[in-house]
Design a protein around this motif. Structure first.
Motif, PDB file in Angstrom:
ATOM      1  N   UNK A 180     -47.410 -22.904 -70.274  1.00  0.00           N
ATOM      2  CA  UNK A 180     -47.401 -21.462 -70.529  1.00  0.00           C
ATOM      3  C   UNK A 180     -46.415 -20.808 -69.571  1.00  0.00           C
ATOM      4  N   UNK A 181     -45.433 -20.113 -70.128  1.00  0.00           N
ATOM      5  CA  UNK A 181     -44.441 -19.391 -69.327  1.00  0.00           C
ATOM      6  C   UNK A 181     -44.757 -17.902 -69.423  1.00  0.00           C
ATOM      7  N   UNK A 182     -45.067 -17.287 -68.294  1.00  0.00           N
ATOM      8  CA  UNK A 182     -45.394 -15.863 -68.253  1.00  0.00           C
ATOM      9  C   UNK A 182     -44.170 -15.049 -67.876  1.00  0.00           C
ATOM     10  N   UNK A 183     -43.881 -14.034 -68.655  1.00  0.00           N
ATOM     11  CA  UNK A 183     -42.791 -13.107 -68.364  1.00  0.00           C
ATOM     12  C   UNK A 183     -43.428 -11.733 -68.128  1.00  0.00           C
ATOM     13  N   UNK A 184     -43.399 -11.228 -66.905  1.00  0.00           N
ATOM     14  CA  UNK A 184     -44.057  -9.942 -66.623  1.00  0.00           C
ATOM     15  C   UNK A 184     -43.449  -8.807 -67.440  1.00  0.00           C
ATOM     16  N   UNK A 203     -37.067 -10.500 -71.412  1.00  0.00           N
ATOM     17  CA  UNK A 203     -37.784 -11.596 -72.063  1.00  0.00           C
ATOM     18  C   UNK A 203     -36.810 -12.706 -72.447  1.00  0.00           C
ATOM     19  N   UNK A 204     -35.685 -12.320 -73.031  1.00  0.00           N
ATOM     20  CA  UNK A 204     -34.685 -13.318 -73.444  1.00  0.00           C
ATOM     21  C   UNK A 204     -34.100 -14.023 -72.223  1.00  0.00           C
ATOM     22  N   UNK A 205     -33.782 -13.267 -71.179  1.00  0.00           N
ATOM     23  CA  UNK A 205     -33.208 -13.866 -69.973  1.00  0.00           C
ATOM     24  C   UNK A 205     -34.144 -14.891 -69.355  1.00  0.00           C
ATOM     25  N   UNK A 206     -35.450 -14.605 -69.384  1.00  0.00           N
ATOM     26  CA  UNK A 206     -36.415 -15.517 -68.781  1.00  0.00           C
ATOM     27  C   UNK A 206     -36.576 -16.810 -69.579  1.00  0.00           C
ATOM     28  N   UNK A 207     -36.244 -16.787 -70.868  1.00  0.00           N
ATOM     29  CA  UNK A 207     -36.489 -17.947 -71.723  1.00  0.00           C
ATOM     30  C   UNK A 207     -35.225 -18.704 -72.114  1.00  0.00           C
ATOM     31  N   UNK A 208     -34.071 -18.131 -71.864  1.00  0.00           N
ATOM     32  CA  UNK A 208     -32.822 -18.723 -72.356  1.00  0.00           C
ATOM     33  C   UNK A 208     -32.627 -20.159 -71.885  1.00  0.00           C
ATOM     34  N   UNK A 209     -32.964 -20.437 -70.649  1.00  0.00           N
ATOM     35  CA  UNK A 209     -32.728 -21.776 -70.108  1.00  0.00           C
ATOM     36  C   UNK A 209     -34.007 -22.603 -69.993  1.00  0.00           C
ATOM     37  N   UNK A 210     -35.067 -22.154 -70.647  1.00  0.00           N
ATOM     38  CA  UNK A 210     -36.317 -22.917 -70.659  1.00  0.00           C
ATOM     39  C   UNK A 210     -36.295 -23.904 -71.820  1.00  0.00           C
ATOM     40  N   UNK A 211     -36.541 -25.157 -71.510  1.00  0.00           N
ATOM     41  CA  UNK A 211     -36.519 -26.184 -72.554  1.00  0.00           C
ATOM     42  C   UNK A 211     -37.853 -26.233 -73.292  1.00  0.00           C
ATOM     43  N   UNK A 212     -37.776 -26.549 -74.574  1.00  0.00           N
ATOM     44  CA  UNK A 212     -38.955 -26.816 -75.405  1.00  0.00           C
ATOM     45  C   UNK A 212     -39.936 -25.649 -75.483  1.00  0.00           C
ATOM     46  N   UNK A 213     -39.413 -24.422 -75.490  1.00  0.00           N
ATOM     47  CA  UNK A 213     -40.275 -23.270 -75.756  1.00  0.00           C
ATOM     48  C   UNK A 213     -40.347 -23.117 -77.282  1.00  0.00           C
TER      49      UNK A 213
END
Length: 554
Positions: free
Chosen positions: A127-131, A143-153
């Motif tokens: 679980x990836x939390x974005x405040x 939200x996009x910046x926090x997830x752009x480089x996260x693998x397998x979301x």
């Protein structure tokens, strides 16, 4: 070319074949087929009531009628929607369909609905939390910046209006996120959107590869106990995700309850209820600002308020003593409380617990549904409001007459009827009068503090006199004759019958006398005079607890 849903789905899901449980059997054979295919007991259970019918049979995995009704409600085709046991079940279905344990992840905003994290943890997904941004607003760029480089979301959840803060998310921001993260399925939870002015993205979800919209009948439609919701997406994504559901996910009584609730005759009442909840939300928000223990009030787009209080523990103790349940959310903010909007009476008790004095008079309101083999009627009246007035019986002149009763009676009326007009107007006219009279009787309650009696009215050459006594004792008298057989689709012979039905269902004495030359004028004068008589009889008097009878009872 392989679709996004097929690329993101767990291999185990793609390897699953759809349950072969004759999902199309009803369409192929009809409801009266002899069912010797599912090892069911041919005898119904030893229980009574309409919901017990056919409960010995397995329900359809995706009930055709309910799926079609919900698709029509949300403006999509049935194959773009899968019915689930509430929106919670849709969340669980998506996580199980797309997230591999120990490998894949979901993304959520914080704070938000806890079920997203719960079902991910249950599946073994990260679980990836974005405040959320300042004031709990949603930032698409953040939200996009926090997830752009996260693998397998695989899934990213956005709740609008957000639970528990009530913040609404601009649909354009959701589409911006979906465009920026094309390899992630964006799940927009619209559970509370009915209480908001924000437009839905349901239609858009049915067309896009990576957008899912969640809906529920729990909130706006009052079916929390039935557990009916859905996920809306492009048909291929829907079909893949639905493989994670059990073979018979929806209980038959829940399906029937949902079908009854979604009947066209019920929709006007649902809209009236939503408007009332929103009005109460605004009323409470304004009053709670004056509470000595409330630090802040957030009035968002849901059927709740988000508060921050000085001493949450003291408030919790006080509410427990009063038997009032609220949701404390300390993880969302210090002293955070989510207060659901209840009935006016429940809200007034809650206000007193927050130290707010409120001297409002109890609202005289009633809602009821009347279903027969000939008509399905829903009616809501509020004797202490003039609006809204919406009458839909399928008989235009009768709509006009009942609207005249409410307008001259100075009360709110919402009434809709789906009747067997292909036979004639008799059943609809009679049953609407019975339903309206019953609703007025319920709204009057013990009939304390009212005028009780009431009216003569001229209309051009016609004159109508209506005498009414809200005595609790039904008696009807009608003096008048009509030359025309019909006014539009309305049979004039039904006028006397309408007032007899009012008398019986309202438990009131009603005397009507009408004379004149024009049957339209005579009929309309009767209804207008009845409304004016009601206006006098139901009007509150100075002593709101006084019973207008020397007997001590009505």
């Amino acid at each position: 070319m392989t679709s996004l849903a097929a690329r993101l789905a767990r291999p185990e899901i793609l390897d699953l074949k759809p349950f072969d449980i004759a999902a199309e059997a009803n369409a192929a054979f009809g409801a009266d087929a002899i069912k010797l295919d599912a090892n069911e007991n041919p005898y119904p259970p030893l229980s009574s009531g309409p919901l017990a019918a056919a409960i010995n049979r397995y329900p359809e995995p995706q009930p055709h009628r309910l799926r079609a009704s919900m698709a029509a409600l949300y403006g999509v085709e049935p194959d773009a929607l899968v019915v689930t046991r509430g929106a919670d079940d849709a969340i669980d279905m998506l996580v199980r369909a797309f997230c591999r344990p120990g490998i894949d992840a979901i993304a959520i905003t914080a704070p938000t609905f806890t079920a997203y994290e719960h079902f991910a943890r249950l599946q073994g997904a990260r679980v990836i939390e974005v405040p959320l941004a300042k004031n709990f607003d949603f930032s698409a760029d953040g939200f996009v910046a926090a997830l752009t480089h996260q693998a397998d979301v695989k899934l990213a959840f956005i709740c609008s209006p957000n639970n528990p803060t009530g913040n609404e998310v601009d649909p354009a921001l959701v589409l911006q996120v979906a465009a920026a993260l094309p390899q992630t399925i964006i799940v927009l939870d619209e559970a509370y959107l009915d209480f908001s002015d924000t437009p839905s993205l349901a239609v858009e979800a049915a067309k896009r590869a990576n957008l899912v919209v969640l809906k529920t009948l729990s909130k706006a439609f009052g079916l929390a106990g039935a557990r009916i919701g859905c996920a809306i997406a492009n048909p291929e994504l829907v079909a893949i995700a639905a493989r994670a559901l059990p073979p018979y996910p929806l209980p038959s009584p829940s399906v029937e309850a949902a079908m009854a609730t979604l009947a066209p005759a019920r929709q006007a009442i649902h809209q009236d209820r939503i408007a009332r909840i929103k009005a109460e939300r605004d009323r409470l928000a304004g009053l709670l600002v004056a509470s000595p223990i409330v630090k802040s009030v957030r009035n968002g787009g849901g059927n709740f308020l988000f508060l921050q209080v000085e001493d949450a523990e003291a408030l919790a103790s006080k509410l427990r003593a009063l038997g009032i349940r609220v949701r404390f959310r300390p993880n969302a903010a210090p002293g955070a409380v989510r207060l659901t909007i209840g009935t006016e009476a429940e809200n007034d008790v809650a206000l007193s617990a927050f130290g707010v004095r409120n001297q409002s008079r109890p609202v005289r309101r009633a809602e009821l549904a009347r279903d027969t083999k000939e008509t399905k009627i829903a009616v809501a009246v509020n004797l202490d409001r003039s609006l809204p007035r919406r009458v839909m019986t399928g008989i235009p002149f009768y709509d006009h007459m009942l609207d005249q009763v409410a307008a001259h009676g100075d009360f709110s009326l919402v009434l809709s009827c789906d009747g067997d007009l292909e036979i004639d107007a008799h059943h609809s006219i009679e049953d609407c009068a019975i339903a309206l009279g019953s609703a007025l009787s319920q709204a009057l309650g013990e009939r304390r503090g009212i005028g009780r009696f009431g009216f003569a009215l001229p209309m051009d050459e016609a004159e109508a006199q209506v005498l009414i006594d809200l005595s609790g004792r039904p008696f009807s008298r009608f003096d008048g004759k009509f030359e025309a057989s019909h006014i539009g689709a309305y049979p004039t012979e039904m006028t006397e019958h309408v007032f007899r039905s009012f008398s019986d269902s309202m438990r009131s004495a009603i005397h009507v006398r009408v004379e004149g030359g024009n049957d339209h004028h005579k009929t309309e004068a009767c209804f207008k005079a009845f409304g004016r008589a009601l206006r006098q009889a139901i009007r509150p008097e100075a002593d709101s607890d006084m019973l207008p009878s020397t007997k001590g009872i009505l």
